[in-house]
Write a protein that holds these residues in place. Sequence first.
Motif, mmCIF file in Angstrom:
data_model
loop_
_atom_site.group_PDB
_atom_site.id
_atom_site.type_symbol
_atom_site.label_atom_id
_atom_site.label_comp_id
_atom_site.label_asym_id
_atom_site.label_seq_id
_atom_site.Cartn_x
_atom_site.Cartn_y
_atom_site.Cartn_z
ATOM 1 N N GLY A 1 0.617 -0.976 0.149
ATOM 2 C CA GLY A 1 0.076 0.002 -0.059
ATOM 3 C C GLY A 1 0.791 1.330 0.042
ATOM 4 N N ASP A 2 0.221 2.278 -0.131
ATOM 5 C CA ASP A 2 1.065 3.609 -0.059
ATOM 6 C C ASP A 2 0.286 4.683 0.689
ATOM 7 N N ALA A 3 -0.328 4.344 1.803
ATOM 8 C CA ALA A 3 -0.997 5.172 2.785
ATOM 9 C C ALA A 3 0.175 6.093 3.308
ATOM 10 N N LEU B 1 3.397 14.339 6.362
ATOM 11 C CA LEU B 1 4.246 15.516 6.137
ATOM 12 C C LEU B 1 6.041 14.810 5.937
ATOM 13 N N TRP B 2 5.974 13.931 6.479
ATOM 14 C CA TRP B 2 7.382 12.995 6.436
ATOM 15 C C TRP B 2 7.630 12.793 4.845
ATOM 16 N N VAL C 1 10.952 13.557 -0.294
ATOM 17 C CA VAL C 1 10.756 12.877 -1.630
ATOM 18 C C VAL C 1 10.110 11.475 -1.251
ATOM 19 N N TYR C 2 8.998 11.099 -1.807
ATOM 20 C CA TYR C 2 8.245 9.806 -1.601
ATOM 21 C C TYR C 2 8.889 8.735 -2.410
ATOM 22 N N VAL C 3 9.381 7.746 -2.353
ATOM 23 C CA VAL C 3 9.922 6.794 -3.385
ATOM 24 C C VAL C 3 9.005 5.840 -3.383
ATOM 25 N N LYS C 4 7.773 5.489 -4.296
ATOM 26 C CA LYS C 4 6.881 4.581 -4.172
ATOM 27 C C LYS C 4 7.502 3.216 -4.437
#
Length: 276
Positions: free
Chosen positions: A226-228, A233-234, A247-250
Amino acid sequence: MFRHQKELQFEVKVDNPDPMLARQIQEVLGGQFGEMTVMMQYLFQGFNCRGEEKYKDMLMDIGTEEIGHVEMLCSLISQLLDGASPEDQAEAAKDPAVAAIMGGINPQHLLVSGLGGMPTNSNGVPWNGSYIVASGNLLADMRSNLHAESQGRLQVARLYHMTTDEGVKATFRKMLARDRYHQYQWMAAIEELEAKNGVVVPATFPPEAEKESQPEAYEFWNLSEGDASSEGLWATGSAQDGTGDFVYVKEPVPKGQVPINPIPSESLHHDLNIKT
């Protein structure tokens, strides 16, 4: 120099004996986040404190207060154990329901301490010096102190709801109030130190010193189903010290090699060269 005063910081007076509750209270006396831990943590931080005198003074103030809290809890446990003689327990145990309840009593309160508090947790595990943090870095230590007070107050709050004894509750109300203030105190100290030195510990190792590793300082790696987690904010905000954006690294991928370790000498009897 320390000086003992006979009066307790706050009144400790129980309504009725309750050996089971005495066992439970051992957790906030000698458990990982109990009063013994914060007492020793603050005192050792204070003993070893260098630099601004106000921090040492504050640590010694609160560490000494915690000595008093340890004494209060010992008094509370002793009062709860009053009347809990082996004969009384044997008589009460004739009732199956009472016997089931008394099965949770800590026998060491009878066998070891003679109806007194002990430096152990609620399961009888001795208090351990490894529970404390005294690193010499004020900001790191103050954050640890806030954590300890948060966990300690949480446990006292849970105990508060586990008893109907108004005398015990009155003592807990005082402890909850002091634990509330101690959280305020550490938050204020943390805010002051962060304003001086920044939010990252240690401040003497700045982001520029990381050189090529800088990109990894802002990446959140999604390593669960999942990607919740991308909604926090982190993952989408800016670093608290203003040095970069998160940066969110999916779909993160490994950046290292497959480790291959050589087979050690046969003299170690590892059995890795067994032939079939």
